[in-house]
Enzyme design. Structure first.
Site, PDB file in Angstrom:
ATOM      1  N   CYS A  16      61.271  19.141 -27.504  1.00  0.00           N
ATOM      2  CA  CYS A  16      62.695  19.417 -27.630  1.00  0.00           C
ATOM      3  C   CYS A  16      63.392  18.193 -28.225  1.00  0.00           C
ATOM      4  CB  CYS A  16      63.211  19.733 -26.239  1.00  0.00           C
ATOM      5  SG  CYS A  16      64.973  19.754 -26.007  1.00  0.00           S
ATOM      6  N   GLU A 117      66.961  24.541 -31.647  1.00  0.00           N
ATOM      7  CA  GLU A 117      65.878  24.394 -32.611  1.00  0.00           C
ATOM      8  C   GLU A 117      66.421  24.814 -33.971  1.00  0.00           C
ATOM      9  OE1 GLU A 117      63.142  23.097 -34.396  1.00  0.00           O
ATOM     10  OE2 GLU A 117      62.950  22.762 -32.244  1.00  0.00           O
TER      11      GLU A 117
END
Length: 235
Positions: A16, A117
């Site tokens: 992440c 993302e």
């Protein structure tokens, strides 16, 4: 919580690599049974590596504290290595020299509302936001470390553990952060036995419990930190 001075943009390279934490301190205290708070807490909608992030540790009770995002191993001479260690892979976190001692003795939970993302769209990459369908808060698995310079300067840093993506996220990225369910928090914090128990929790979160949607390109710059970052595009 207080942002660090150095902002590192790693968009599109890591998972992440950016997330949001939008709930107030009162919610964190209630949800986690926090007994002590060692940091300032405020909602943030676009958290980048290099920032101080809110984490829960178990140290004679649950403590809410802040770590700089980007783990600096205790043995390194160069603290800038933290900029390359924002994530630890589930498959190797228990063996990799930079993380193995932290995984054994210094596991934490990182409070988040969702994470970002970037999805390929022709020649461009467009940001998407991934969040739980029915909650405002999730816990990302993390490890933390303390580093001290020769002149006594001390840094508290952390990394987020990632695993293979579930079927919802896989079309966007092959990795996702490990999300620890509330029922598994005691096992995650348990340091009395082998690390195998904690390793069993490093699995993809069920795809049917998450949602994903397009968001504004404002997220591309960590300077932008407002509710607009997590708003559904066109909504």
């Amino acid at each position: 919580y207080r942002p660090a001075r150095r902002l590192i943009c790693l968009r599109g390279r890591n998972m992440c690599g950016r997330f949001a934490m939008t709930v107030p301190l009162s919610t964190l205290i209630r949800e986690f049974g926090i007994e002590r708070t060692d940091c300032d807490v405020r909602p943030s909608y676009n958290i980048a590596p290099g920032r101080d992030i809110v984490a829960i540790v178990h140290d004679d009770g649950k403590v809410l504290t802040a770590f700089r995002w980007g783990l600096v191993p205790f043995w390194t001479k160069d603290p800038s290595t933290g900029s390359r260690m924002i994530n630890a892979r589930a498959e190797s976190v228990a063996e990799k020299p930079a993380f193995r001692q932290a995984f054994r003795a210094r596991r934490c939970l990182i409070a988040a509302s969702g994470f970002y993302e970037w999805k390929k769209d022709g020649r461009e990459k467009r940001p998407v936001y991934i969040r739980p369908k029915t909650a405002d808060l999730i816990c990302l698995a993390g490890v933390y470390e303390f580093w001290q310079s020769a002149d006594g300067r001390r840094l508290a840093t952390c990394a987020i553990i990632t695993t293979e993506a579930n079927s919802l996220i896989r079309p966007v990225h092959d990795r996702m952060p490990v999300i620890i369910r509330k029922a598994d928090h005691p096992l995650w914090f348990d340091r009395s036995g082998p690390v195998r128990g904690a390793q069993m929790l490093l699995t993809p979160y069920p795809d049917d419990e998450l949602e994903i949607y397009n968001v504004s390109g404002k997220v591309n710059s960590p300077v932008n930190d407002s509710p607009e970052c997590i708003q559904r595009e066109g909504g």
